[in-house]
Design an enzyme around this catalytic site. Structure first.
Site, PDB file in Angstrom:
ATOM      1  N   LYS A  14       0.998  -1.223  -0.071  1.00 55.44           N
ATOM      2  CA  LYS A  14       0.166  -0.019  -0.016  1.00 55.44           C
ATOM      3  C   LYS A  14       0.798   1.303   0.098  1.00 55.44           C
ATOM      4  O   LYS A  14       0.666   2.190  -0.784  1.00 55.44           O
ATOM      5  CB  LYS A  14      -0.963   0.118   1.214  1.00 55.44           C
ATOM      6  CG  LYS A  14      -1.909  -0.999   1.237  1.00 55.44           C
ATOM      7  CD  LYS A  14      -2.758  -0.786   2.324  1.00 55.44           C
ATOM      8  CE  LYS A  14      -2.288  -0.755   3.859  1.00 55.44           C
ATOM      9  NZ  LYS A  14      -1.758  -1.964   4.313  1.00 55.44           N
ATOM     10  N   ARG A  89     -10.186   1.465   7.760  1.00 55.60           N
ATOM     11  CA  ARG A  89      -9.912   0.065   8.083  1.00 55.60           C
ATOM     12  C   ARG A  89     -10.905  -0.666   8.698  1.00 55.60           C
ATOM     13  O   ARG A  89     -10.655  -1.761   9.339  1.00 55.60           O
ATOM     14  CB  ARG A  89      -8.637   0.188   8.923  1.00 55.60           C
ATOM     15  CG  ARG A  89      -7.421  -0.395   8.177  1.00 55.60           C
ATOM     16  CD  ARG A  89      -6.200  -0.037   9.193  1.00 55.60           C
ATOM     17  NE  ARG A  89      -4.998  -0.885   9.043  1.00 55.60           N
ATOM     18  CZ  ARG A  89      -3.858  -0.552   8.602  1.00 55.60           C
ATOM     19  NH1 ARG A  89      -3.589   0.823   8.269  1.00 55.60           N
ATOM     20  NH2 ARG A  89      -2.672  -1.197   8.690  1.00 55.60           N
ATOM     21  N   ARG A 128      11.138  -6.148   5.922  1.00 53.86           N
ATOM     22  CA  ARG A 128      10.893  -4.524   6.095  1.00 53.86           C
ATOM     23  C   ARG A 128      11.297  -4.325   7.546  1.00 53.86           C
ATOM     24  O   ARG A 128      12.292  -3.357   7.943  1.00 53.86           O
ATOM     25  CB  ARG A 128       9.624  -4.019   5.977  1.00 53.86           C
ATOM     26  CG  ARG A 128       9.362  -2.800   6.257  1.00 53.86           C
ATOM     27  CD  ARG A 128       8.001  -2.278   5.829  1.00 53.86           C
ATOM     28  NE  ARG A 128       6.958  -2.705   6.943  1.00 53.86           N
ATOM     29  CZ  ARG A 128       5.680  -2.319   6.591  1.00 53.86           C
ATOM     30  NH1 ARG A 128       5.131  -1.660   5.538  1.00 53.86           N
ATOM     31  NH2 ARG A 128       4.851  -2.765   7.556  1.00 53.86           N
ATOM     32  N   ARG A 134      10.993  -1.193  12.127  1.00 51.11           N
ATOM     33  CA  ARG A 134       9.639  -0.825  12.698  1.00 51.11           C
ATOM     34  C   ARG A 134       9.246  -1.820  13.715  1.00 51.11           C
ATOM     35  O   ARG A 134       9.141  -3.095  13.512  1.00 51.11           O
ATOM     36  CB  ARG A 134       8.721  -1.078  11.484  1.00 51.11           C
ATOM     37  CG  ARG A 134       7.736   0.365  11.112  1.00 51.11           C
ATOM     38  CD  ARG A 134       7.090   0.155   9.774  1.00 51.11           C
ATOM     39  NE  ARG A 134       5.871  -0.356  10.394  1.00 51.11           N
ATOM     40  CZ  ARG A 134       4.560  -0.061   9.643  1.00 51.11           C
ATOM     41  NH1 ARG A 134       4.808   0.504   8.602  1.00 51.11           N
ATOM     42  NH2 ARG A 134       3.674  -0.653   9.982  1.00 51.11           N
ATOM     43  N   ARG A 145      -1.442  -9.047  13.059  1.00 46.13           N
ATOM     44  CA  ARG A 145      -2.025  -7.785  12.241  1.00 46.13           C
ATOM     45  C   ARG A 145      -2.695  -8.462  10.903  1.00 46.13           C
ATOM     46  O   ARG A 145      -3.719  -7.722  10.561  1.00 46.13           O
ATOM     47  CB  ARG A 145      -1.020  -6.846  11.915  1.00 46.13           C
ATOM     48  CG  ARG A 145      -0.554  -5.975  12.949  1.00 46.13           C
ATOM     49  CD  ARG A 145       1.074  -5.444  12.618  1.00 46.13           C
ATOM     50  NE  ARG A 145       1.198  -4.515  11.479  1.00 46.13           N
ATOM     51  CZ  ARG A 145       2.226  -4.593  10.744  1.00 46.13           C
ATOM     52  NH1 ARG A 145       3.253  -5.241  11.033  1.00 46.13           N
ATOM     53  NH2 ARG A 145       2.316  -3.865   9.542  1.00 46.13           N
TER      54      ARG A 145
HETATM   55  P1  AMP Z   1       0.120   0.723   8.526  1.00 45.53           P
HETATM   56  O1  AMP Z   1       1.525   1.619   8.540  1.00 45.53           O
HETATM   57  O2  AMP Z   1      -1.008   1.173   7.603  1.00 45.53           O
HETATM   58  O3  AMP Z   1       0.446  -0.651   8.611  1.00 45.53           O
HETATM   59  O4  AMP Z   1      -0.465   1.000  10.118  1.00 45.53           O
HETATM   60  C1  AMP Z   1       0.227   0.992  11.241  1.00 45.53           C
HETATM   61  C2  AMP Z   1      -0.436   0.738  12.279  1.00 45.53           C
HETATM   62  O5  AMP Z   1      -1.208   2.097  12.593  1.00 45.53           O
HETATM   63  C3  AMP Z   1      -1.735  -0.295  12.285  1.00 45.53           C
HETATM   64  O6  AMP Z   1      -1.435  -1.558  12.761  1.00 45.53           O
HETATM   65  C4  AMP Z   1      -2.757   0.392  13.416  1.00 45.53           C
HETATM   66  O7  AMP Z   1      -2.029   0.098  14.753  1.00 45.53           O
HETATM   67  C5  AMP Z   1      -2.376   1.835  12.992  1.00 45.53           C
HETATM   68  N1  AMP Z   1      -3.371   2.405  12.157  1.00 45.53           N
HETATM   69  C6  AMP Z   1      -3.161   2.661  10.795  1.00 45.53           C
HETATM   70  N2  AMP Z   1      -4.319   2.999  10.094  1.00 45.53           N
HETATM   71  C7  AMP Z   1      -5.364   2.852  10.788  1.00 45.53           C
HETATM   72  C8  AMP Z   1      -6.668   3.150  10.857  1.00 45.53           C
HETATM   73  N3  AMP Z   1      -7.455   3.467   9.652  1.00 45.53           N
HETATM   74  N4  AMP Z   1      -7.512   2.533  11.927  1.00 45.53           N
HETATM   75  C9  AMP Z   1      -6.923   2.081  12.994  1.00 45.53           C
HETATM   76  N5  AMP Z   1      -5.797   1.861  13.241  1.00 45.53           N
HETATM   77  C10 AMP Z   1      -4.857   2.287  12.254  1.00 45.53           C
END
Ligand code: AMP
Length: 206
Positions: A14, A89, A128, A134, A145
């Site tokens: 993404k 999400r 990654r 991270r 996740r």
């Molecule tokens: P990402 O970088 O998109 O993988 O997001 C990393 C983390 O941020 C996720 O595992 C969630 O803890 C939080 N997060 C990101 N976007 C959302 C969202 N739309 N709703 C809830 N938590 C989010």
């Protein structure tokens, strides 16, 4: 002006594809994960509240996330175009963003689902984690996740499919090839409607 959302599990690309698409269509790339990580790094009140959820690989509560993204989308002038990554999400977020966009003529043109097999997702995320450090890219958190995605986010595929704006794209192979596949699916979209207000008819269902 393209208004698109990338809807895919962690590790599907993404972020990478979001950057490339945003560049290609000349719109901002908004990634909720990046916005939240910035809040964590700056130890804002939101970041302090969000951090634990993120480290455990859980979703940050809707009420916190919606504010963060709406603040960016709305700004002084609502953004006419964007590529969203990682938002919405949950069904609650999807419904709220639809109502928000509907009220402003800013609903989505397309929701892009990137399809990548699970073992490939885990491989990419572990890689990654090794490179970026991270904290949520450890094997245990990755598995969690993916489970959270299946439970809370995958149902959005049907939500958008039912609104006829879901496009499904093979997310495997070289990065530029995936970008091309996405652009091919977006090609037929009418992104420059001639009549004011008509942009909402094509996207009214997002
Ligand atoms: P990402 O970088 O998109 O993988 O997001 C990393 C983390 O941020 C996720 O595992 C969630 O803890 C939080 N997060 C990101 N976007 C959302 C969202 N739309 N709703 C809830 N938590 C989010």
């Amino acid at each position: 002006m393209l208004r698109a959302l990338l809807l895919a599990p962690p590790g599907a690309g993404k972020g990478t594809q979001g950057e490339r698409l945003a560049g290609a269509y000349g719109v901002p790339h908004l990634a909720t994960g990046d916005l939240l990580r910035r809040h964590v790094a700056e130890a804002t009140r939101l970041g302090t509240e969000a951090r634990g959820y993120m480290d455990r690989g859980e979703l940050v509560p809707d009420r916190l996330v919606v504010d963060v993204i709406v603040e960016r989308l709305a700004g002084p002038e609502p953004l006419a175009g964007f590529v969203l990554d990682g938002f919405p999400r949950t069904l609650t977020q999807a419904r709220q963003s639809y109502h928000w966009g509907r009220a402003r003529g800013r609903t989505f043109h397309a929701v892009i689902s990137l399809q990548v097999p699970e073992d490939e997702l885990v491989r990419r995320l572990l890689e990654r984690g090794r490179r970026s450090g991270r904290t949520d890219d450890t094997e245990e958190t990755i598995r969690h996740r993916l489970g959270v995605y299946a439970e809370h986010t995958a149902p959005l595929l049907d939500f958008y499919r039912g609104r006829d704006i879901l496009v499904e794209v093979d997310g495997t192979g070289p990065v530029p090839a995936v970008t091309e596949r996405i652009r091919d699916t977006l090609g037929p979209l009418d992104l420059h409607p001639s009549e004011p207000g008509s942009q909402d008819t094509a996207a009214a269902q997002s």
